[in-house]
Design a protein around this motif. Structure first.
Motif, mmCIF file in Angstrom:
data_model
loop_
_atom_site.group_PDB
_atom_site.id
_atom_site.type_symbol
_atom_site.label_atom_id
_atom_site.label_comp_id
_atom_site.label_asym_id
_atom_site.label_seq_id
_atom_site.Cartn_x
_atom_site.Cartn_y
_atom_site.Cartn_z
ATOM 1 N N LEU A 104 -41.269 -7.031 17.203
ATOM 2 C CA LEU A 104 -40.891 -7.689 15.939
ATOM 3 C C LEU A 104 -40.087 -6.737 15.053
ATOM 4 O O LEU A 104 -40.283 -5.526 15.095
ATOM 5 C CB LEU A 104 -42.152 -8.139 15.193
ATOM 6 C CG LEU A 104 -43.011 -9.180 15.911
ATOM 7 C CD1 LEU A 104 -44.366 -9.324 15.214
ATOM 8 C CD2 LEU A 104 -42.285 -10.528 15.972
ATOM 9 N N ALA A 105 -39.224 -7.335 14.252
ATOM 10 C CA ALA A 105 -38.418 -6.537 13.323
ATOM 11 C C ALA A 105 -39.245 -6.182 12.083
ATOM 12 O O ALA A 105 -40.246 -6.838 11.775
ATOM 13 C CB ALA A 105 -37.187 -7.332 12.911
ATOM 14 N N ASP A 106 -38.806 -5.154 11.387
ATOM 15 C CA ASP A 106 -39.467 -4.739 10.145
ATOM 16 C C ASP A 106 -39.567 -5.932 9.187
ATOM 17 O O ASP A 106 -38.575 -6.607 8.913
ATOM 18 C CB ASP A 106 -38.661 -3.607 9.493
ATOM 19 C CG ASP A 106 -39.324 -3.129 8.212
ATOM 20 O OD1 ASP A 106 -40.276 -2.350 8.298
ATOM 21 O OD2 ASP A 106 -38.884 -3.575 7.133
ATOM 22 N N LEU A 107 -40.772 -6.151 8.699
ATOM 23 C CA LEU A 107 -41.031 -7.368 7.911
ATOM 24 C C LEU A 107 -40.246 -7.390 6.590
ATOM 25 O O LEU A 107 -39.731 -8.430 6.181
ATOM 26 C CB LEU A 107 -42.541 -7.450 7.632
ATOM 27 C CG LEU A 107 -43.096 -8.766 7.133
ATOM 28 C CD1 LEU A 107 -42.851 -9.893 8.128
ATOM 29 C CD2 LEU A 107 -44.594 -8.637 6.869
ATOM 30 N N ASP A 108 -40.139 -6.257 5.948
ATOM 31 C CA ASP A 108 -39.535 -6.247 4.607
ATOM 32 C C ASP A 108 -38.014 -6.264 4.632
ATOM 33 O O ASP A 108 -37.385 -6.756 3.699
ATOM 34 C CB ASP A 108 -39.995 -4.996 3.842
ATOM 35 C CG ASP A 108 -41.497 -5.018 3.624
ATOM 36 O OD1 ASP A 108 -42.061 -6.123 3.529
ATOM 37 O OD2 ASP A 108 -42.100 -3.931 3.564
ATOM 38 N N THR A 109 -37.424 -5.688 5.674
ATOM 39 C CA THR A 109 -35.963 -5.532 5.663
ATOM 40 C C THR A 109 -35.268 -6.211 6.841
ATOM 41 O O THR A 109 -34.056 -6.439 6.786
ATOM 42 C CB THR A 109 -35.590 -4.034 5.745
ATOM 43 O OG1 THR A 109 -36.079 -3.527 7.004
ATOM 44 C CG2 THR A 109 -36.211 -3.240 4.615
ATOM 45 N N GLY A 110 -35.983 -6.490 7.908
ATOM 46 C CA GLY A 110 -35.340 -7.023 9.118
ATOM 47 C C GLY A 110 -34.580 -5.964 9.903
ATOM 48 O O GLY A 110 -34.029 -6.230 10.958
ATOM 49 N N VAL A 111 -34.565 -4.723 9.389
ATOM 50 C CA VAL A 111 -33.835 -3.629 10.053
ATOM 51 C C VAL A 111 -34.823 -2.789 10.862
ATOM 52 O O VAL A 111 -35.829 -2.324 10.326
ATOM 53 C CB VAL A 111 -33.141 -2.709 9.021
ATOM 54 C CG1 VAL A 111 -32.437 -1.545 9.718
ATOM 55 C CG2 VAL A 111 -32.171 -3.498 8.174
ATOM 56 N N GLY A 112 -34.532 -2.556 12.121
ATOM 57 C CA GLY A 112 -35.408 -1.722 12.953
ATOM 58 C C GLY A 112 -36.709 -2.445 13.279
ATOM 59 O O GLY A 112 -36.873 -3.633 12.978
ATOM 60 N N LYS A 113 -37.613 -1.698 13.910
ATOM 61 C CA LYS A 113 -38.834 -2.328 14.419
ATOM 62 C C LYS A 113 -39.967 -2.310 13.418
ATOM 63 O O LYS A 113 -40.092 -1.356 12.650
ATOM 64 C CB LYS A 113 -39.311 -1.556 15.646
ATOM 65 C CG LYS A 113 -38.382 -1.669 16.795
ATOM 66 C CD LYS A 113 -38.888 -0.801 17.920
ATOM 67 C CE LYS A 113 -37.765 -0.483 18.859
ATOM 68 N NZ LYS A 113 -37.963 0.781 19.543
ATOM 69 N N MET A 114 -40.811 -3.341 13.494
ATOM 70 C CA MET A 114 -42.027 -3.313 12.708
ATOM 71 C C MET A 114 -42.915 -2.214 13.288
ATOM 72 O O MET A 114 -42.995 -2.052 14.494
ATOM 73 C CB MET A 114 -42.758 -4.651 12.819
ATOM 74 C CG MET A 114 -43.879 -4.801 11.836
ATOM 75 S SD MET A 114 -44.856 -6.271 12.146
ATOM 76 C CE MET A 114 -43.799 -7.560 11.531
ATOM 77 N N SER A 115 -43.558 -1.459 12.402
ATOM 78 C CA SER A 115 -44.379 -0.366 12.889
ATOM 79 C C SER A 115 -45.734 -0.442 12.222
ATOM 80 O O SER A 115 -45.844 -0.792 11.040
ATOM 81 C CB SER A 115 -43.688 0.959 12.566
ATOM 82 O OG SER A 115 -44.638 1.985 12.475
ATOM 83 N N SER A 116 -46.798 -0.105 12.998
ATOM 84 C CA SER A 116 -48.124 -0.140 12.384
ATOM 85 C C SER A 116 -48.367 1.134 11.579
ATOM 86 O O SER A 116 -49.271 1.192 10.755
ATOM 87 C CB SER A 116 -49.192 -0.312 13.458
ATOM 88 O OG SER A 116 -49.021 0.656 14.454
#
Ligand code: IYR
Length: 337
Positions: free
Chosen positions: A209-221
């Motif tokens: 999944l993409a970064d939730l706040d920006t859509g840039v790069g990967k979502m990270s825990s």
């Protein structure tokens, strides 16, 4: 949906299609796994691969969940005792999320990875694999910037797990693909100490999944916003409300030219639609009343046409995610007393 379509739906990569088609002809009793470095609380990335396991269970597969305690230790995630404790919690959350208890086998890595044959096989792979190759396989998995010796042993052991667990298919997020490629290239050439079969197995890779706040790069825990089993309904609502959601599947790059995705649509596609027959978007009558979607495509099309407002899409996303997370949240509450 036929077995092959169910097995591969939402997969970013299938290696190889031909091998998976052969499995799909008779999936009953075939063995598939995902391995997870234990962490105390499941996050949405775990849930995404779990959705794929549920698809596979429904197609007739036996599911093995590897609680990769030794791997987490090699990746510097804590003391061995701490890691074991979090692994136990993980198991209960997976079952609460919807994995079928009857056809899911939970295995700790340490149950077989410390056996003499396994250790000797790891050494065999150490001899046949270059430092460079092992390091490349780990690039997307490694925690911390500095590669340690343990980070080179890690992918070799993961490549062997597929042999030792007698699997027919390996599943993982796209970040696992280089380890799986190492498995496919290195394992068939092994002499091997054990009675297991040293053949290359097919793999399926799920999207990240993409970064939730920006859509840039990967979502990270570990950095940025993620959704976890610990979140309250309000937490989920707040996080999804703050998410990047332009009315398109294909957002423009940001000001610095970075590619962007629409994480709200991604979560609908990979986390919500696989688990709900229909998705209802509740709207007051004066805004047109409720909308109902049977598939991701029609929801995405309505968002793009303006029929579905991003704020309403977010509201529906938060409530459906909450429904998926609620049983696991309850389990955590019980565990913590
Ligand atoms: N590399 C995984 C953890 C893991 C997965 C499998 I599949 C293994 O056989 C061993 C470890 C992660 O990044 O969480």
């Amino acid at each position: 949906m036929d077995a092959y379509d169910r097995i591969t739906r939402n997969a970013t990569e299938v290696v190889t299609e031909e091998e998976v088609r052969t499995l799909a002809e008779d999936p009953e009793g075939k063995r598939v796994y995902v391995g997870y470095e234990p962490s105390g609380v499941l996050h949405i990335g775990h849930m995404l691969t779990a959705n794929k396991l549920i698809d596979l269970q429904e197609a007739g597969f036996e599911v093995v969940v590897l609680l990769a305690d030794v791997h987490a230790y090699l990746n510097d995630k804590g003391t061995f005792a701490e890691i074991r404790e979090t692994a136990e919690r993980m198991r209960d959350q997976f079952l609460a999320y919807g994995l079928d208890a009857e056809s899911t086998e939970f295995v700790y890595g340490s149950e077989f990875q410390l056996d003499e044959e396994y250790v000797l096989d790891t050494h065999e792979l150490e001899v046949s694999t270059t430092l460079n190759r092992a390091q490349r396989a780990m690039a997307e998995i490694q925690g911390g910037d500095t590669a340690k010796v343990s980070h080179l042993v890690y992918p070799l052991m993961q490549a062997l797990d597929i042999v030792y667990l007698d699997l027919d298919l390996a599943v993982g997020g796209l970040d696992q693909r280089k380890v799986h490629m190492l498995h496919r290239e290195q394992v068939p050439g092994m002499d091997g100490e054990s009675d297991h079969t040293y053949e290359a197995r097919p793999c399926i890779h799920t999207p990240i999944l993409a970064d939730l706040d920006t859509g840039v790069g990967k979502m990270s825990s570990s950095s940025g916003t993620t959704i976890s089993m610990e979140d309250s309904a309000e937490d989920i609502e707040e996080k999804i409300n703050g998410a990047f959601c332009p009315p398109t599947r294909d957002p423009e790059p940001d000001d610095e030219g970075n590619e962007r995705e629409n994480p709200v649509l991604e979560i609908f596609e990979y986390s919500v639609f696989p688990r709900f027959e229909t998705v209802v978007v509740e709207r007051p009558d004066e805004y047109g009343g409720d909308l109902e979607y049977d598939d991701y495509e029609s929801l995405a099309a309505d968002l793009e046409s303006g029929e579905l407002h991003p704020a309403d899409a977010k509201g529906a996303l938060a409530s459906h995610l909450n429904e998926l997370i609620a049983p696991g949240r309850e389990v955590l509450r019980e565990l913590d007393g």
